[in-house]
Design a protein around this motif. Structure first.
Motif, short mmCIF file in Angstrom:
data_model
loop_
_atom_site.label_atom_id
_atom_site.label_comp_id
_atom_site.label_asym_id
_atom_site.label_seq_id
_atom_site.Cartn_x
_atom_site.Cartn_y
_atom_site.Cartn_z
N GLN A 195 30.31 24.94 -13.20
CA GLN A 195 30.42 26.15 -13.99
C GLN A 195 30.76 26.09 -15.39
O GLN A 195 30.40 26.75 -16.20
N GLU A 196 31.61 25.18 -15.35
CA GLU A 196 32.36 24.81 -16.50
C GLU A 196 31.41 24.30 -17.65
O GLU A 196 31.36 24.73 -18.91
N LEU A 197 30.22 23.42 -16.95
CA LEU A 197 29.20 22.89 -18.17
C LEU A 197 28.49 24.29 -18.40
O LEU A 197 28.08 24.28 -19.54
N ALA A 198 27.94 25.15 -17.26
CA ALA A 198 27.34 26.15 -17.96
C ALA A 198 27.87 27.08 -18.82
O ALA A 198 27.21 27.55 -19.77
N ILE A 199 29.26 27.17 -18.67
CA ILE A 199 29.96 28.12 -19.71
C ILE A 199 29.79 27.45 -21.21
O ILE A 199 29.75 28.01 -22.13
N ARG A 203 27.66 25.37 -22.27
CA ARG A 203 26.59 25.32 -22.92
C ARG A 203 26.12 27.02 -23.54
O ARG A 203 25.71 27.00 -24.56
#
Lengths: 143, 240
Positions: free
Chosen positions: A109-113, A115
């Motif tokens: 989730q952190e990675l997606a945010i 991005r």
């Protein structure tokens, strides 16, 4: 048939279980030494091995337990103990897996945010017509 | 008020551009975010080209985590309203706009679109939602479990069309189940004393793609949701 007479474990069974337990502990230590197993996850296995040892090295333990469970054959009682330990270990493992899974989800989730946020940054770059191509993106972000 | 509209999307390349265009036309001041849940198709690229922000997962994580990501983003960036709709085109954007207005006016902390409340005349191409028999049995079970302890009487508990204010955003950013979170999230909000209000909506049949709900997934859904609701009946206990 045997009624309340508890059949003791044979010497053969006791020796075998004790030796297998020992071999198991050695494998455990070797895994930790090679850093294939974290110390915190050895505790459950050590408790399991020590419990089995207690059952075969101090025969009174398993005999009392068999009596309490209403099992006349101590070998069957030993199996019951083994099953209980295995189930406990499996439960422990699924708890661990759940925690790891939560961590993986949160990380993704952190990675997606991140991005999405890097999309915002590039959208505010001074040259909107060039920032559409990924190659320029990485150059501009290193300002 | 700053509004974020997000769409959880998993392999919705055929419909995503149309849905995004419709939303940005209906709600021109809202920021658009697509949460791409590990799609194998070009969903992320198409969404980015359509002008939306794209939060892309490196792999598929499931609807719960995807939806929570939208709320996390809204929470971190201080949005006042956060709304979401399905990316398959079944939710008309103007229905979402109505939910957002309801939250803005303070009528509700969380506004839900219900496919069952609707008494609206069906327009061409739009149909009222009719669930199969097994599905409606499941839905009554959920309605019953959800009403226990919360006093909620909702008609459409699994609706994917929602609008939330800040109170709900920060709650969902912190807690949102991974697998099938729809029901549990409502139960939690109600027990926190937040106001959940349903509004009738008319859904379209999906424009592209196919339903992600296979029989096996449905069974899993019923099982996890029931368990979560039963667990939720007990007083909350905070873990580590």
């Amino acid at each position: 048939m045997t009624g309340f007479v508890i059949a003791a474990l044979s010497a053969q069974t006791r020796t075998l279980v004790a030796l297998v337990g020992l071999a198991f502990l050695l494998v455990l230590i070797e895994l930790v030494r090679r850093r294939r197993l974290q110390e915190r996850y050895t505790i459950a296995w050590i408790i399991a091995t020590v419990s089995l040892w207690l059952c075969v090295l101090v025969p009174r333990t398993i005999e009392t337990l068999a009596d309490l469970l209403g099992i006349s054959d101590t070998t069957a009682a030993l199996f019951a103990v083994g099953f209980f330990l295995v189930f406990t270990l499996l439960l422990h493992l699924t708890v661990v897996i759940s925690r790891v899974n939560q961590q993986v989800v949160r990380l993704s989730q952190e990675l997606a945010i991140l991005r999405a946020e890097s999309d915002v940054e590039t959208a505010h770059e001074p040259h909107p017509e060039t920032s559409a191509t990924p190659v320029n993106d990485s150059l501009q972000r290193s300002r | 008020m700053r509004t974020l509209v997000f769409l959880p999307a998993w392999n919705e390349v055929e419909s995503i551009a149309t849905v995004l265009a419709e939303v940005s036309q209906t709600l021109p001041s809202a920021d658009l975010l697509v949460v791409d849940d590990g799609s194998h198709d070009a969903t992320a690229r198409v969404a980015r080209e359509a002008g939306a922000l794209v939060a892309s997962f490196p792999f598929h994580v499931g609807i719960g985590a995807a939806v929570q990501t939208g709320y996390l983003y809204a929470n971190r960036h201080g949005y006042d309203i956060c709304a979401h709709l399905d990316a398959d085109g079944q939710h008309p954007a103007r229905e979402l706009a109505r939910l957002i207005t309801a939250v803005e006016s303070g009528e509700a902390d969380l506004a839900l679109g219900s496919r069952f409340l609707s008494s609206v005349e069906t327009e061409a191409g739009e149909s009222l939602y009719r669930p199969s028999r097994s599905r409606s049995v499941g839905m009554s079970l959920f309605r019953f479990l959800l009403s226990k302890r919360t006093g909620l009487s909702l008609t459409d508990t699994t609706s994917g069309l929602r609008a939330a204010n800040r109170l709900v955003i920060s709650e969902f950013a912190e807690h949102y189940a991974n697998d099938y979170p729809e029901l549990e999230s409502l139960q939690r909000l109600a027990r926190r004393g937040l106001r959940i209000v349903e509004y009738p909506i008319v859904c379209r049949p999906r424009t592209a793609g196919s339903s992600k709900l296979t029989p096996l997934r449905s069974a899993h859904f019923v099982f996890t949701s029931t368990l979560a609701l039963l667990v939720g009946l007990f007083p909350e206990r905070r873990g580590r």
